[in-house]
Design an enzyme around this catalytic site. Structure first.
Site, PDB file in Angstrom:
ATOM      1  N   TYR A 151       0.676  -1.369   0.104  1.00 24.11           N
ATOM      2  CA  TYR A 151      -0.023   0.054  -0.110  1.00 24.11           C
ATOM      3  C   TYR A 151       0.814   1.332  -0.035  1.00 24.11           C
ATOM      4  O   TYR A 151       1.011   1.916   1.006  1.00 24.11           O
ATOM      5  CB  TYR A 151      -0.915  -0.022   1.168  1.00 24.11           C
ATOM      6  N   TRP A 160      -3.850   6.135   2.779  1.00 22.49           N
ATOM      7  CA  TRP A 160      -5.199   5.667   2.914  1.00 22.49           C
ATOM      8  C   TRP A 160      -5.917   6.484   4.046  1.00 22.49           C
ATOM      9  O   TRP A 160      -5.206   6.754   5.064  1.00 22.49           O
ATOM     10  CB  TRP A 160      -5.051   4.093   3.308  1.00 22.49           C
ATOM     11  N   TRP A 214      -8.713   6.029   6.549  1.00 23.06           N
ATOM     12  CA  TRP A 214      -8.529   5.508   7.952  1.00 23.06           C
ATOM     13  C   TRP A 214      -7.368   4.857   8.571  1.00 23.06           C
ATOM     14  O   TRP A 214      -7.430   5.366   9.643  1.00 23.06           O
ATOM     15  CB  TRP A 214     -10.094   4.590   7.974  1.00 23.06           C
ATOM     16  N   ASP A 215      -6.682   4.632   7.717  1.00 22.97           N
ATOM     17  CA  ASP A 215      -5.333   4.101   8.070  1.00 22.97           C
ATOM     18  C   ASP A 215      -4.464   5.402   8.840  1.00 22.97           C
ATOM     19  O   ASP A 215      -3.984   5.247   9.940  1.00 22.97           O
ATOM     20  CB  ASP A 215      -4.383   3.364   7.014  1.00 22.97           C
ATOM     21  N   GLN A 218     -13.792   6.367   2.748  1.00 21.82           N
ATOM     22  CA  GLN A 218     -13.558   5.332   3.703  1.00 21.82           C
ATOM     23  C   GLN A 218     -14.449   5.561   5.016  1.00 21.82           C
ATOM     24  O   GLN A 218     -14.683   6.682   5.262  1.00 21.82           O
ATOM     25  CB  GLN A 218     -12.105   5.215   3.797  1.00 21.82           C
ATOM     26  N   ASP A 220     -12.899  -5.137   2.490  1.00 22.78           N
ATOM     27  CA  ASP A 220     -12.906  -5.279   1.014  1.00 22.78           C
ATOM     28  C   ASP A 220     -13.742  -6.505   0.734  1.00 22.78           C
ATOM     29  O   ASP A 220     -14.743  -6.527  -0.196  1.00 22.78           O
ATOM     30  CB  ASP A 220     -11.800  -5.513   0.530  1.00 22.78           C
ATOM     31  N   TYR A 244      -8.629 -12.594   4.704  1.00 23.87           N
ATOM     32  CA  TYR A 244      -8.770 -11.006   4.859  1.00 23.87           C
ATOM     33  C   TYR A 244      -9.708 -10.752   5.619  1.00 23.87           C
ATOM     34  O   TYR A 244      -9.838 -10.971   6.693  1.00 23.87           O
ATOM     35  CB  TYR A 244      -8.878 -10.559   3.241  1.00 23.87           C
ATOM     36  N   TRP A 245     -11.176 -10.282   5.238  1.00 25.39           N
ATOM     37  CA  TRP A 245     -12.314  -9.959   5.854  1.00 25.39           C
ATOM     38  C   TRP A 245     -13.286 -10.870   6.150  1.00 25.39           C
ATOM     39  O   TRP A 245     -14.641 -10.980   6.375  1.00 25.39           O
ATOM     40  CB  TRP A 245     -12.952  -8.621   5.499  1.00 25.39           C
ATOM     41  N   GLU A 254      -0.620  -7.021   9.300  1.00 23.90           N
ATOM     42  CA  GLU A 254      -1.953  -6.485   8.833  1.00 23.90           C
ATOM     43  C   GLU A 254      -3.286  -7.010   9.677  1.00 23.90           C
ATOM     44  O   GLU A 254      -4.114  -6.209  10.189  1.00 23.90           O
ATOM     45  CB  GLU A 254      -2.008  -6.671   7.327  1.00 23.90           C
TER      46      GLU A 254
HETATM   47  C1  GLC Z   1      -7.122  -3.053   2.631  1.00 22.20           C
HETATM   48  C2  GLC Z   1      -8.257  -2.883   3.524  1.00 22.20           C
HETATM   49  C3  GLC Z   1      -8.477  -1.548   3.914  1.00 22.20           C
HETATM   50  C4  GLC Z   1      -7.308  -0.536   4.364  1.00 22.20           C
HETATM   51  C5  GLC Z   1      -6.315  -0.676   3.168  1.00 22.20           C
HETATM   52  C6  GLC Z   1      -4.890  -0.229   3.511  1.00 22.20           C
HETATM   53  O1  GLC Z   1      -7.855  -2.533   1.503  1.00 22.20           O
HETATM   54  O2  GLC Z   1      -9.468  -3.477   3.553  1.00 22.20           O
HETATM   55  O3  GLC Z   1      -9.454  -1.265   5.185  1.00 22.20           O
HETATM   56  O4  GLC Z   1      -7.804   0.712   4.407  1.00 22.20           O
HETATM   57  O5  GLC Z   1      -6.177  -2.103   2.781  1.00 22.20           O
HETATM   58  O6  GLC Z   1      -4.337  -0.945   4.710  1.00 22.20           O
END
Ligand code: GLC
Length: 421
Positions: free
Chosen positions: A32, A36, A38-39, A106, A164, A344-345, A388
């Site tokens: 990433y 981002w 919310w990160d 987000q 996601d 993942y989720w 993560e």
């Molecule tokens: C993934 C996660 C998302 C997060 C991003 C960066 O897409 O699902 O929530 O913001 O990674 O960590």
């Protein structure tokens, strides 16, 4: 095992500093490579444990990407990076905002962490908070205007929810036929094991939805009319509810008028009540196009306390779900047929979600439950590092490593040095 908490604190600070690109923090290098939404808010909260000015800068950089309509994008592409897909050329949102960005938002956790940072030092924070307050208000108003249906917050892309490949979206995703999506090359699966990432089936639909937004020039009215994906999400609803409560408290401290925000809170409470699915006895996501609940108990369901609702009915649910596996809280109920401890989720534990659920339990006076969640999170990170996310069965780390938001919640919540002990 005895833990060296000071060493963990030091490593967490090193991760934040190591992922700092000057004014903003990457979630993790490689996988990433941008900012981002919310990160970044979590990162600011983590920085506030040892560098308050840097915490404010993180939030200011995030809001420097706000679009004129109030939307704060989910990714800000500050500097080109060929190792990421889908990049700015795919989103096609040039000129929509002051910085190249994606076209969706987000989860709005920023107001909540901004308030926490402000409370650490009001004198230092006041000019920053004053300048950011109207921007947060405009963003929350954008949610109110473009992302609510009958009071609940809807997402227009799974990426907007930040979860996601959660099963919440399966129904709406199945209704999409991703014709014409074309050839593309994913980059995420070259950084981490494909078994821990969304499938190609999901990815085709993610890209198809991006192409739709691009074709509609990210025009909100057009997207509301045409996007087949419009799913009401309990996580987004509770997160915005909490964010509005914190924004109102901040506004009061700054002497601002908060009447509009109070109206929004009431609307969100009414919307959340509509997300109660009697069949599963939990808050659930609802496909507003097909008029159907998803039928899953997920980590989103447990954000009700975070939203400010001390709902007794959710206590037995969380106890059931967190007793099912060794580590809490699995992102999907282990009793659900789609549960997968690595993907993942769809099963893994996310330290950030544990934190939000824990903060909620704490603020509703559920101290024992909050303490238990904090202990689990502490053990997971202590034993398995700043991953993560984690496998709820054996705690093994999954996805990317040296993760910013995991380090941030360690510093601000899970570590013994985070206060309260
Ligand atoms: C993934 C996660 C998302 C997060 C991003 C960066 O897409 O699902 O929530 O913001 O990674 O960590």
């Amino acid at each position: 095992m005895t833990m060296d908490y000071e060493d963990l604190d030091r490593r967490a600070r090193d991760i934040l500093r190591g992922n700092d690109r000057g004014g903003y923090t990457l979630p993790t290098d490689g996988l990433y490579p941008y900012q981002w939404n919310w990160d970044s808010a979590f990162a600011a909260w983590g920085f506030a444990e040892f560098d308050l000015p840097r915490a404010w800068t993180e939030l200011e950089t995030l809001f420097s990407g706000q679009w004129p309509n109030g939307m704060v994008p989910h990714i800000l592409f500050h500097r080109p990076n060929a190792g990421y897909f889908p990049g700015p050329d795919v989103w096609g949102a040039e000129g929509m905002g002051p910085i190249l960005s994606s076209g969706i938002s987000q989860p709005p956790v920023a107001a909540t962490f901004l308030r926490a940072i402000f409370e650490k030092d009001r004198t230092l924070g006041e000019p920053h908070a004053r300048a950011l307050f109207p921007k947060l208000l405009a963003w929350h108003r954008w949610f109110r205007d473009w992302r609510t249906e009958a009071g609940a917050v809807v997402v227009t892309h799974p990426w907007e929810a930040g979860r996601d490949n959660a099963p919440d979206w399966d129904g709406a995703m199945a209704a999409i036929d991703p014709v014409g999506v074309g050839e593309y090359r994913r980059r995420d699966t070259s950084h981490v094991d494909p078994a821990m990432r969304p499938t190609k089936y999901d990815y085709d639909r993610y890209i198809w939805l991006v192409q739709l937004g691009r074709r509609l020039h990210w025009d909100e009215a057009a997207m509301r009319a045409e996007n087949p994906f419009r799913v009401a999400d309990p996580a987004m609803t509770f997160i915005l509810m909490r964010a509005n409560r914190d924004l109102a408290a901040l506004g009061r401290a700054l002497g601002e008028d908060v009447g509009e925000i109070e109206t929004w809170i009431g609307e969100l409470e009414a919307g959340a009540a509509e997300l109660w699915n009697e069949e599963i006895g939990a808050y659930d996501s609802f496909d507003t196009r097909a008029l159907k609940f998803s039928g899953c108990v997920t980590c989103a369901s447990f954000l009700s306390w975070y939203g400010g609702l001390d709902d007794e009915r959710m206590l037995s649910q969380i106890e059931r779900v967190w007793s099912a596996k060794r580590y809490a809280v699995p992102s999907l109920d282990p009793a659900h047929p789609q549960f997968n401890s690595k993907r993942y989720w769809r099963g893994p534990v996310w330290a950030v979600l544990n934190t939000l659920i824990g903060l909620g339990l704490e603020s509703c006076g559920r101290a024992d439950h909050a303490a238990r969640l904090r202990e689990t999170t502490r053990a997971l990170i202590g034993e398995h590092g700043f991953a993560e996310y984690f496998d709820p069965i054996d705690g093994s780390p999954a996805g990317g490593g040296t993760f910013t938001w995991t380090a941030a919640v360690w510093l601000a919540w899970a570590s013994p040095s985070a206060g309260g002990e």
